[in-house]
Write a protein that holds these residues in place. Structure first.
Motif, PDB file in Angstrom:
ATOM      1  N   ASN A 124       0.804  -1.213   0.000  1.00  0.00           N
ATOM      2  CA  ASN A 124       0.000   0.000   0.000  1.00  0.00           C
ATOM      3  C   ASN A 124       0.845   1.275   0.000  1.00  0.00           C
ATOM      4  O   ASN A 124       0.300   2.353   0.087  1.00  0.00           O
ATOM      5  N   TRP A 125       2.138   1.199  -0.086  1.00  0.00           N
ATOM      6  CA  TRP A 125       2.979   2.388   0.028  1.00  0.00           C
ATOM      7  C   TRP A 125       2.788   3.342  -1.138  1.00  0.00           C
ATOM      8  O   TRP A 125       2.951   4.542  -1.001  1.00  0.00           O
ATOM      9  N   LEU A 126       2.383   2.833  -2.304  1.00  0.00           N
ATOM     10  CA  LEU A 126       2.171   3.701  -3.452  1.00  0.00           C
ATOM     11  C   LEU A 126       0.956   4.617  -3.258  1.00  0.00           C
ATOM     12  O   LEU A 126       0.955   5.747  -3.730  1.00  0.00           O
ATOM     13  N   ALA A 127      -0.041   4.135  -2.544  1.00  0.00           N
ATOM     14  CA  ALA A 127      -1.251   4.940  -2.349  1.00  0.00           C
ATOM     15  C   ALA A 127      -0.935   6.201  -1.563  1.00  0.00           C
ATOM     16  O   ALA A 127      -1.529   7.249  -1.788  1.00  0.00           O
ATOM     17  N   CYS A 128       0.002   6.113  -0.644  1.00  0.00           N
ATOM     18  CA  CYS A 128       0.304   7.284   0.183  1.00  0.00           C
ATOM     19  C   CYS A 128       1.261   8.233  -0.533  1.00  0.00           C
ATOM     20  O   CYS A 128       1.357   9.396  -0.165  1.00  0.00           O
ATOM     21  N   THR A 129       1.967   7.800  -1.542  1.00  0.00           N
ATOM     22  CA  THR A 129       2.921   8.675  -2.241  1.00  0.00           C
ATOM     23  C   THR A 129       2.360   9.213  -3.547  1.00  0.00           C
ATOM     24  O   THR A 129       3.093   9.800  -4.329  1.00  0.00           O
ATOM     25  N   SER A 130       1.099   9.024  -3.798  1.00  0.00           N
ATOM     26  CA  SER A 130       0.538   9.519  -5.053  1.00  0.00           C
ATOM     27  C   SER A 130       0.489  11.050  -5.029  1.00  0.00           C
ATOM     28  O   SER A 130       0.574  11.678  -3.989  1.00  0.00           O
ATOM     29  N   VAL A 131       0.332  11.646  -6.191  1.00  0.00           N
ATOM     30  CA  VAL A 131       0.349  13.095  -6.339  1.00  0.00           C
ATOM     31  C   VAL A 131      -0.808  13.733  -5.573  1.00  0.00           C
ATOM     32  O   VAL A 131      -0.678  14.806  -5.012  1.00  0.00           O
ATOM     33  N   HIS A 132      -1.935  13.054  -5.506  1.00  0.00           N
ATOM     34  CA  HIS A 132      -3.121  13.628  -4.885  1.00  0.00           C
ATOM     35  C   HIS A 132      -3.098  13.535  -3.359  1.00  0.00           C
ATOM     36  O   HIS A 132      -3.915  14.162  -2.703  1.00  0.00           O
ATOM     37  N   SER A 133      -2.183  12.786  -2.793  1.00  0.00           N
ATOM     38  CA  SER A 133      -2.169  12.651  -1.336  1.00  0.00           C
ATOM     39  C   SER A 133      -1.487  13.834  -0.660  1.00  0.00           C
ATOM     40  O   SER A 133      -1.697  14.069   0.515  1.00  0.00           O
ATOM     41  N   PHE A 134      -0.677  14.594  -1.395  1.00  0.00           N
ATOM     42  CA  PHE A 134       0.000  15.760  -0.817  1.00  0.00           C
ATOM     43  C   PHE A 134      -0.757  17.022  -1.207  1.00  0.00           C
ATOM     44  O   PHE A 134      -1.273  17.135  -2.315  1.00  0.00           O
ATOM     45  N   PRO A 135      -0.819  18.011  -0.314  1.00  0.00           N
ATOM     46  CA  PRO A 135      -1.546  19.248  -0.660  1.00  0.00           C
ATOM     47  C   PRO A 135      -0.801  20.026  -1.746  1.00  0.00           C
ATOM     48  O   PRO A 135       0.427  20.102  -1.744  1.00  0.00           O
ATOM     49  N   GLN A 136      -1.564  20.571  -2.635  1.00  0.00           N
ATOM     50  CA  GLN A 136      -0.991  21.381  -3.714  1.00  0.00           C
ATOM     51  C   GLN A 136      -0.945  22.832  -3.255  1.00  0.00           C
ATOM     52  O   GLN A 136      -1.939  23.368  -2.774  1.00  0.00           O
ATOM     53  N   SER A 137       0.191  23.455  -3.347  1.00  0.00           N
ATOM     54  CA  SER A 137       0.296  24.860  -2.958  1.00  0.00           C
ATOM     55  C   SER A 137       0.917  25.657  -4.100  1.00  0.00           C
ATOM     56  O   SER A 137       1.731  25.151  -4.870  1.00  0.00           O
ATOM     57  N   GLU A 138       0.534  26.897  -4.166  1.00  0.00           N
ATOM     58  CA  GLU A 138       1.111  27.779  -5.177  1.00  0.00           C
ATOM     59  C   GLU A 138       2.475  28.217  -4.676  1.00  0.00           C
ATOM     60  O   GLU A 138       2.797  28.084  -3.502  1.00  0.00           O
ATOM     61  N   SER A 139       3.244  28.771  -5.561  1.00  0.00           N
ATOM     62  CA  SER A 139       4.565  29.240  -5.142  1.00  0.00           C
ATOM     63  C   SER A 139       4.406  30.428  -4.203  1.00  0.00           C
ATOM     64  O   SER A 139       3.485  31.226  -4.331  1.00  0.00           O
ATOM     65  N   LEU A 140       5.288  30.542  -3.263  1.00  0.00           N
ATOM     66  CA  LEU A 140       5.208  31.600  -2.262  1.00  0.00           C
ATOM     67  C   LEU A 140       5.682  32.926  -2.849  1.00  0.00           C
ATOM     68  O   LEU A 140       6.545  32.964  -3.730  1.00  0.00           O
ATOM     69  N   PRO A 141       5.146  34.040  -2.340  1.00  0.00           N
ATOM     70  CA  PRO A 141       5.588  35.343  -2.834  1.00  0.00           C
ATOM     71  C   PRO A 141       7.003  35.614  -2.345  1.00  0.00           C
ATOM     72  O   PRO A 141       7.449  35.069  -1.338  1.00  0.00           O
ATOM     73  N   PRO A 142       7.728  36.477  -3.040  1.00  0.00           N
ATOM     74  CA  PRO A 142       9.104  36.764  -2.625  1.00  0.00           C
ATOM     75  C   PRO A 142       9.131  37.516  -1.293  1.00  0.00           C
ATOM     76  O   PRO A 142       8.210  38.269  -0.967  1.00  0.00           O
ATOM     77  N   ILE A 143      10.166  37.298  -0.536  1.00  0.00           N
ATOM     78  CA  ILE A 143      10.312  37.947   0.759  1.00  0.00           C
ATOM     79  C   ILE A 143      10.936  39.315   0.530  1.00  0.00           C
ATOM     80  O   ILE A 143      11.990  39.451  -0.098  1.00  0.00           O
ATOM     81  N   SER A 144      10.284  40.338   1.031  1.00  0.00           N
ATOM     82  CA  SER A 144      10.818  41.676   0.875  1.00  0.00           C
ATOM     83  C   SER A 144      11.811  41.947   2.001  1.00  0.00           C
ATOM     84  O   SER A 144      11.657  41.455   3.121  1.00  0.00           O
ATOM     85  N   ARG A 145      12.812  42.713   1.703  1.00  0.00           N
ATOM     86  CA  ARG A 145      13.872  42.985   2.667  1.00  0.00           C
ATOM     87  C   ARG A 145      13.576  44.215   3.531  1.00  0.00           C
ATOM     88  O   ARG A 145      14.351  44.531   4.404  1.00  0.00           O
ATOM     89  N   LYS A 146      12.483  44.871   3.291  1.00  0.00           N
ATOM     90  CA  LYS A 146      12.147  46.049   4.085  1.00  0.00           C
ATOM     91  C   LYS A 146      11.657  45.574   5.446  1.00  0.00           C
ATOM     92  O   LYS A 146      10.973  44.594   5.575  1.00  0.00           O
ATOM     93  N   ARG A 147      12.009  46.360   6.441  1.00  0.00           N
ATOM     94  CA  ARG A 147      11.552  46.058   7.785  1.00  0.00           C
ATOM     95  C   ARG A 147      10.119  46.554   7.972  1.00  0.00           C
ATOM     96  O   ARG A 147       9.785  47.664   7.560  1.00  0.00           O
ATOM     97  N   CYS A 148       9.347  45.780   8.645  1.00  0.00           N
ATOM     98  CA  CYS A 148       7.959  46.197   8.951  1.00  0.00           C
ATOM     99  C   CYS A 148       7.980  47.127  10.144  1.00  0.00           C
ATOM    100  O   CYS A 148       8.767  46.984  11.065  1.00  0.00           O
ATOM    101  N   GLN A 149       7.134  48.148  10.107  1.00  0.00           N
ATOM    102  CA  GLN A 149       7.085  49.092  11.224  1.00  0.00           C
ATOM    103  C   GLN A 149       5.898  48.864  12.087  1.00  0.00           C
ATOM    104  O   GLN A 149       4.867  48.530  11.839  1.00  0.00           O
TER     105      GLN A 149
END
Length: 149
Positions: A124-149
């Motif tokens: 059953n190990w293939l069932a847990c490694t299928s593409v649909h078993s992991f959550p799909q996420s979009e790419s993260l936005p870039p981290i800005s180097r400005k400090r938050c105030q």
């Protein structure tokens, strides 16, 4: 001699008939005694069964109360704060307070991943490694180097 043997046979038949008549006369009495003995035995068995059922029911209720006391152990009185079962307006504490004092606190139940899974077979190990078993996420936005105030 034949008359003696003949008389003896007749006497024996008369005795047998008299014994049979006595038994037939006592038959209702013997049947009633047998009936009452069996009835008494059945009533005794029914009472015994009822006592056992009551005992099992009481044990089950006692076990349930012990479990509830273990679950509610946090409501126990302390030296600083009286619990909900130990009112200062009562002369004696509630019986539940005493039960809570005797009870051991119920520990936390740890959820293991093995309980949630249905089968642990190597096939059953293939069932847990299928593409649909992991959550799909979009790419993260870039981290800005400005400090938050």
């Amino acid at each position: 001699m034949e008359t003696n043997s003949n008389n003896f046979g007749e006497l024996q038949e008369l005795k047998d008939m008299a014994t049979l008549a006595k038994l037939l006369a006592r038959a209702p009495f013997l049947e009633s005694q047998y009936y009452f003995r069996n009835r008494e035995a059945l009533e005794e068995f029914a009472e015994m069964k009822e006592r056992e059922e009551r005992k099992v029911l009481l044990e089950r209720e006692e076990k349930q109360k012990d479990y509830q006391a273990r679950k509610m152990h946090y409501l126990l009185s302390t030296k600083q704060i009286s619990g909900i079962y130990n009112s200062p307006f009562r002369e004696h504490p509630d019986p539940w307070e005493l039960r809570l004092q005797k009870a051991k606190p119920l520990g936390h139940q740890k959820y293991t991943a093995e309980k949630g899974k249905t089968s642990q077979s190597p096939s059953n190990w293939l069932a847990c490694t299928s593409v649909h078993s992991f959550p799909q996420s979009e790419s993260l936005p870039p981290i800005s180097r400005k400090r938050c105030q």
